[in-house]
Design an enzyme around this catalytic site. Structure first.
Site, PDB file in Angstrom:
ATOM      1  N   MET A 123       0.634  -1.223   0.073  1.00  0.00           N
ATOM      2  CA  MET A 123       0.012  -0.310  -0.128  1.00  0.00           C
ATOM      3  C   MET A 123       0.964   1.324   0.162  1.00  0.00           C
ATOM      4  SD  MET A 123      -3.540  -0.994   2.110  1.00  0.00           S
ATOM      5  CE  MET A 123      -2.998  -0.638   3.584  1.00  0.00           C
ATOM      6  N   HIS A 138       9.424  -3.527   3.419  1.00  0.00           N
ATOM      7  CA  HIS A 138       8.808  -3.723   1.921  1.00  0.00           C
ATOM      8  C   HIS A 138      10.109  -4.134   1.273  1.00  0.00           C
ATOM      9  CE1 HIS A 138       5.704  -0.894   3.390  1.00  0.00           C
ATOM     10  NE2 HIS A 138       4.810  -1.613   3.034  1.00  0.00           N
ATOM     11  N   GLU A 167      12.100  -0.325   4.794  1.00  0.00           N
ATOM     12  CA  GLU A 167      13.147  -1.537   4.699  1.00  0.00           C
ATOM     13  C   GLU A 167      12.394  -2.870   4.708  1.00  0.00           C
ATOM     14  OE1 GLU A 167      16.066  -2.173   4.048  1.00  0.00           O
ATOM     15  OE2 GLU A 167      16.566  -0.282   3.248  1.00  0.00           O
ATOM     16  N   LEU A 196       6.618   3.208   1.618  1.00  0.00           N
ATOM     17  CA  LEU A 196       7.648   1.908   1.552  1.00  0.00           C
ATOM     18  C   LEU A 196       8.713   2.276   2.599  1.00  0.00           C
ATOM     19  CD1 LEU A 196       7.836   0.754  -2.137  1.00  0.00           C
ATOM     20  CD2 LEU A 196       6.129   0.333  -0.403  1.00  0.00           C
ATOM     21  N   SER A 215       6.746  -0.356  10.069  1.00  0.00           N
ATOM     22  CA  SER A 215       5.225  -0.255   9.530  1.00  0.00           C
ATOM     23  C   SER A 215       5.250   1.079   9.188  1.00  0.00           C
ATOM     24  CB  SER A 215       4.339  -0.429  10.770  1.00  0.00           C
ATOM     25  OG  SER A 215       2.959   0.043  10.444  1.00  0.00           O
TER      26      SER A 215
HETATM   27  P1  AMP Z   1       1.492  -2.812   3.630  1.00  0.00           P
HETATM   28  O1  AMP Z   1       1.968  -1.863   2.464  1.00  0.00           O
HETATM   29  O2  AMP Z   1       1.501  -2.466   4.931  1.00  0.00           O
HETATM   30  O3  AMP Z   1       0.152  -3.529   3.246  1.00  0.00           O
HETATM   31  O4  AMP Z   1       2.579  -3.972   3.562  1.00  0.00           O
HETATM   32  C1  AMP Z   1       2.843  -4.814   2.233  1.00  0.00           C
HETATM   33  C2  AMP Z   1       3.661  -5.917   2.626  1.00  0.00           C
HETATM   34  O5  AMP Z   1       4.689  -5.632   3.326  1.00  0.00           O
HETATM   35  C3  AMP Z   1       2.550  -6.850   3.616  1.00  0.00           C
HETATM   36  O6  AMP Z   1       2.900  -8.342   2.964  1.00  0.00           O
HETATM   37  C4  AMP Z   1       3.395  -6.625   4.594  1.00  0.00           C
HETATM   38  O7  AMP Z   1       3.090  -7.987   5.740  1.00  0.00           O
HETATM   39  C5  AMP Z   1       4.716  -6.512   4.184  1.00  0.00           C
HETATM   40  N1  AMP Z   1       5.266  -5.943   5.578  1.00  0.00           N
HETATM   41  C6  AMP Z   1       4.984  -4.662   6.195  1.00  0.00           C
HETATM   42  N2  AMP Z   1       5.861  -4.334   7.269  1.00  0.00           N
HETATM   43  C7  AMP Z   1       6.895  -5.517   7.174  1.00  0.00           C
HETATM   44  C8  AMP Z   1       7.991  -5.454   8.218  1.00  0.00           C
HETATM   45  N3  AMP Z   1       8.278  -4.750   9.088  1.00  0.00           N
HETATM   46  N4  AMP Z   1       8.870  -6.557   7.759  1.00  0.00           N
HETATM   47  C9  AMP Z   1       8.440  -7.345   6.921  1.00  0.00           C
HETATM   48  N5  AMP Z   1       7.342  -7.247   5.789  1.00  0.00           N
HETATM   49  C10 AMP Z   1       6.425  -6.362   6.316  1.00  0.00           C
END
Ligand code: AMP
Length: 290
Positions: free
Chosen positions: A30, A37, A35, A33, A186
């Site tokens: 989403m 991601h 590290e 971005l 996050s």
């Molecule tokens: P999001 O953009 O938050 O929807 O996340 C996209 C992808 O990145 C999802 O598969 C999340 O689980 C992964 N992700 C988010 N934060 C982390 C993190 N700290 N470590 C590893 N993967 C992550």
């Protein structure tokens, strides 16, 4: 790096690569971005010659319109990071492309995976996630897709859905990346000021306290959960959505924990929702301070 905004152009891009015999790995995001991601992008790169990343803040997975409007958007910086990683294509659909007028089709995983934890506080969230991921899979047509372990309930639901629907995509799981202070990375962390961040650290700290107690022999689930609550609730402005031990893979809630269990929690730190979990008996977390 190709930027594609229409379904037709992304599908044509992917089909051309596959016709050339190239494997495609896909990372849905989403945006905003970090590290974490990028670690998924690197995992995808290990798996396939071509890497596609999508950036789309999917409205159907937000149960709360304020949360959607507060979601950070940093597109120019995101594109620069992906370019630097050598990503081959970025899919940037609009909402009218993903959910055209009259849209009324959804994918829903039912059962224990979607009747507890994040599913309770965020009704419709996983239905939105399952729907958008299914649609992205049918557009990008990847050979594999990488998801973060951080969103464990999400990746378990996606794995279940992919298997149940026989979607021809291999689901890969990549470990949670943390900042040096121990907080799981996050996109929402951008909304934490230093004081909020200090409070947020009580989440990984509390998880580690419970993990330590488990390693010392404590097995009673409510006692382990209580150790986490005790760390969280001393901070004004911290509200606990849930702190629950579940057993993998079935997601039942045992009275006594074992080494197949995770302790998972979602908390609000001055209104910002954060999630994290730890495998009981697994690797310790180093947390700067709580
Ligand atoms: P999001 O953009 O938050 O929807 O996340 C996209 C992808 O990145 C999802 O598969 C999340 O689980 C992964 N992700 C988010 N934060 C982390 C993190 N700290 N470590 C590893 N993967 C992550």
């Amino acid at each position: 790096m190709d930027q594609l905004t229409s379904i037709a152009s992304q599908r044509a891009w992917s089909r051309a690569r596959r016709a050339a015999g190239e494997r495609i790995s896909f990372v849905p995001t989403m945006g905003a971005l970090h590290e974490g991601h990028l670690s998924l992008v690197r995992r995808a790169r290990q798996d396939a010659k071509r890497v596609v990343v999508s950036i789309y803040v999917n409205p159907t997975q937000f149960d709360n319109p304020e949360d959607l409007s507060a979601y950070p958007v940093t597109l120019a910086a995101d594109l620069a990071l992906l370019e630097k990683e050598g990503v081959d294509a970025v899919f940037l659909p609009t909402t009218s492309e993903m959910y055209p007028n009259g849209y009324c089709t959804f994918v829903e995983v039912v059962g224990p995976l979607t009747d507890k934890m994040c599913a309770i506080a965020r009704p419709g969230h996983f239905r939105g996630v399952a729907t958008v991921v299914t649609k992205l899979f049918t557009i990008v047509e990847p050979d594999s897709a990488v998801f973060g372990q951080k969103d464990l309930q999400q990746v378990l639901i996606i794995s279940r859905m992919t298997g149940d629907l026989a979607l021809p995509v291999e689901v890969l799981v990549s470990p949670t990346l943390r900042d040096p202070d121990g907080l799981a990375m996050s996109s929402r962390n951008r909304r934490l000021n230093p004081e909020m961040r200090a409070k947020a650290l009580s989440l990984p700290f509390g998880l580690e306290q419970a993990n330590r107690a488990f390693k010392q022999g404590e097995r009673t689930a409510v006692k382990l959960e209580e150790l986490l609550y005790n760390e969280l609730l001393v901070h004004p402005g911290v509200d606990v959505d849930y702190a629950t031990i579940v057993e993998l893979p079935g997601f039942n809630e045992p009275e006594f924990a074992n080494d197949q269990c995770i302790l998972a929690a979602a908390v609000f730190v001055d209104g910002v929702r954060l999630i994290d979990h730890i495998h009981l008996g697994g690797q310790s977390l180093t947390v700067a301070q709580a």
